[in-house]
Write a protein that holds these residues in place. Sequence first.
Motif, PDB file in Angstrom:
ATOM      1  N   ALA A 118       0.839  -1.200   0.000  1.00  0.00           N
ATOM      2  CA  ALA A 118       0.000   0.000   0.000  1.00  0.00           C
ATOM      3  C   ALA A 118       0.875   1.251   0.000  1.00  0.00           C
ATOM      4  N   ALA A 119       2.012   1.199   0.691  1.00  0.00           N
ATOM      5  CA  ALA A 119       2.888   2.380   0.768  1.00  0.00           C
ATOM      6  C   ALA A 119       3.469   2.712  -0.613  1.00  0.00           C
ATOM      7  N   VAL A 120       3.886   1.686  -1.341  1.00  0.00           N
ATOM      8  CA  VAL A 120       4.433   1.910  -2.691  1.00  0.00           C
ATOM      9  C   VAL A 120       3.335   2.462  -3.605  1.00  0.00           C
ATOM     10  N   LEU A 121       2.144   1.874  -3.499  1.00  0.00           N
ATOM     11  CA  LEU A 121       1.015   2.350  -4.313  1.00  0.00           C
ATOM     12  C   LEU A 121       0.705   3.812  -4.032  1.00  0.00           C
ATOM     13  N   GLN A 122       0.679   4.157  -2.755  1.00  0.00           N
ATOM     14  CA  GLN A 122       0.357   5.538  -2.391  1.00  0.00           C
ATOM     15  C   GLN A 122       1.382   6.508  -2.959  1.00  0.00           C
ATOM     16  N   ALA A 123       2.653   6.154  -2.856  1.00  0.00           N
ATOM     17  CA  ALA A 123       3.697   7.050  -3.378  1.00  0.00           C
ATOM     18  C   ALA A 123       3.510   7.288  -4.877  1.00  0.00           C
ATOM     19  N   GLY A 144       8.721  -3.209  -6.235  1.00  0.00           N
ATOM     20  CA  GLY A 144       8.571  -1.757  -6.221  1.00  0.00           C
ATOM     21  C   GLY A 144       7.655  -1.307  -7.339  1.00  0.00           C
ATOM     22  N   PRO A 145       7.640   0.007  -7.611  1.00  0.00           N
ATOM     23  CA  PRO A 145       6.792   0.532  -8.684  1.00  0.00           C
ATOM     24  C   PRO A 145       7.364   0.151 -10.042  1.00  0.00           C
ATOM     25  N   ARG A 146       6.592   0.369 -11.097  1.00  0.00           N
ATOM     26  CA  ARG A 146       7.117   0.100 -12.444  1.00  0.00           C
ATOM     27  C   ARG A 146       8.181   1.130 -12.746  1.00  0.00           C
ATOM     28  N   GLN A 153      16.303  10.141 -22.358  1.00  0.00           N
ATOM     29  CA  GLN A 153      15.042  10.532 -21.734  1.00  0.00           C
ATOM     30  C   GLN A 153      14.988  12.025 -21.450  1.00  0.00           C
ATOM     31  N   GLY A 154      13.753  12.473 -21.134  1.00  0.00           N
ATOM     32  CA  GLY A 154      13.559  13.809 -20.601  1.00  0.00           C
ATOM     33  C   GLY A 154      13.409  13.718 -19.091  1.00  0.00           C
ATOM     34  N   GLY A 155      12.349  14.339 -18.586  1.00  0.00           N
ATOM     35  CA  GLY A 155      12.203  14.432 -17.127  1.00  0.00           C
ATOM     36  C   GLY A 155      11.906  13.101 -16.460  1.00  0.00           C
ATOM     37  N   PRO A 156      12.527  12.889 -15.284  1.00  0.00           N
ATOM     38  CA  PRO A 156      12.259  11.655 -14.536  1.00  0.00           C
ATOM     39  C   PRO A 156      10.846  11.638 -13.952  1.00  0.00           C
ATOM     40  N   HIS A 157      10.337  10.442 -13.683  1.00  0.00           N
ATOM     41  CA  HIS A 157       9.004  10.288 -13.104  1.00  0.00           C
ATOM     42  C   HIS A 157       9.132  10.309 -11.583  1.00  0.00           C
ATOM     43  N   ASN A 158       8.976  11.500 -11.018  1.00  0.00           N
ATOM     44  CA  ASN A 158       9.297  11.664  -9.597  1.00  0.00           C
ATOM     45  C   ASN A 158       8.410  10.850  -8.661  1.00  0.00           C
ATOM     46  N   HIS A 159       7.164  10.644  -9.053  1.00  0.00           N
ATOM     47  CA  HIS A 159       6.288   9.813  -8.211  1.00  0.00           C
ATOM     48  C   HIS A 159       6.821   8.381  -8.168  1.00  0.00           C
ATOM     49  N   THR A 160       7.365   7.925  -9.299  1.00  0.00           N
ATOM     50  CA  THR A 160       7.965   6.588  -9.332  1.00  0.00           C
ATOM     51  C   THR A 160       9.235   6.556  -8.493  1.00  0.00           C
ATOM     52  N   THR A 161      10.047   7.609  -8.597  1.00  0.00           N
ATOM     53  CA  THR A 161      11.284   7.662  -7.810  1.00  0.00           C
ATOM     54  C   THR A 161      10.969   7.552  -6.322  1.00  0.00           C
ATOM     55  N   ALA A 162       9.939   8.252  -5.878  1.00  0.00           N
ATOM     56  CA  ALA A 162       9.562   8.197  -4.462  1.00  0.00           C
ATOM     57  C   ALA A 162       9.098   6.789  -4.083  1.00  0.00           C
ATOM     58  N   ALA A 163       8.322   6.180  -4.965  1.00  0.00           N
ATOM     59  CA  ALA A 163       7.844   4.820  -4.684  1.00  0.00           C
ATOM     60  C   ALA A 163       9.005   3.827  -4.656  1.00  0.00           C
TER      61      ALA A 163
END
Length: 414
Positions: free
Chosen positions: A37-42, A230-232, A255-265
Amino acid sequence: MEAIKSTDSEIFGLIRREEQRQCDKIRLIASENYVSAAVLQATGTILTNKYSEGYAGKRYYEGQQIIDQIECLAIERARALFGAEHVNVQPYSGSPANMAVYLAFLNPGDTILGMALPHGGHLTHGAKVSISGKYFQAESYELNRETGLIDYDAIREKALSCRPKMVIAGHSAYPRHIDFARFRAIADECGALLMIDMAHFAGLVAGGVHPSPIPFADVVTTTTHKSLRGPRGAMILCKEQFGEAIDKAVFPGLQGGPHNHTTAAMAVAFKEADSEEFRNYARQVVENGRTLAETLHSNGFDLITGGTDNHLLLVDLTSKNIGGKPAAKALDQAGIVVNYNAIPFDPRKPGNPSGIRLGTAAVTSRGFGEREMTQVGEWINAVVSDPENQSLLADIAENVADYCRDYPPPGINV
Ligand SMILES: *Cc1c(COP(=O)(O)O)cnc(C)c1O
């Protein structure tokens, strides 16, 4: 999910149905898992709103006070978890991570040597339909015909004759440990770089139940969403000396910008993985693989290499007189989800090969142990023995759904 429900009832309904499917089925696809759930929330946070091209302290847009800290935490945790010198957590997924490594070290037309796709290699390891096979001179190695094992002497010979600039180890369907030291020696002997793609077994490495490729490889790539839970996403771990080249290849090279929500997860997942609980999980994943292998073996199934050292099994259905595809379809109808898969030297076409691939990472996350894996093996046997018996498949599907109710998966409340 109130907002999704009121904005888009169609997608809301489909997500709910997929949740139900993930609860009611026994998911044995070897690349899949259930995140916490924590990974999903991030992954569902406002971090998706921020652009952060570049790296911590060297970004192209302002407002990175928080994002820099998140990315640094993810990197530090990955370095500690895997004992790596340098880590890049920005690749969008496993395939672009591999492309970034090629961009960092190779020129178009250079020779690479990876495991052949029908022998368990990944598309990105030089398959002809992939960019990796179109832009590079892709050579491949096969498994030993008798044992189904990696034939290191044959790889060495091939490497010495084709002189690759990069040797690639790693797989999507090989049920045994890889001798990383042998690969290192082969790469050294022909003056090649060694990339090891641990996408499938990264969680087992983190959990201490699989040898680590880190000491042997120049560069290691991995997805974060398979056994690592972890996240995809993906990351590249390498020696300090290659850090700059890798970072430049990921951004601005590929690549361009990183996916910060994924980085947090990812950071959350790495924290979860650095725990006794996760080490026990990884141990159980391997135990469950062994138990499933024994159950199938005792029911007359042929397993490539005879068993498994990791989370995955490759089953040769030839002796059961059924192709991989109809077997996978019948199993799905019975509530057991697998994929059809080529076996080494498969005489059948890739669209309906001789095998199925099974993995234990997801079911172990929902609490399956040895008793449950024995039951799963018995169900698989029942389905494969009578795949056209619709009422049998429906009965098993109902039993499976009932059974699964006692094993609520992480991250889902249905
Ligand atoms: C899954 C996998 C990948 C690719 O990951 P995607 O996230 O699907 O792009 C790369 N290499 C190996 C060995 C894999 O198993």
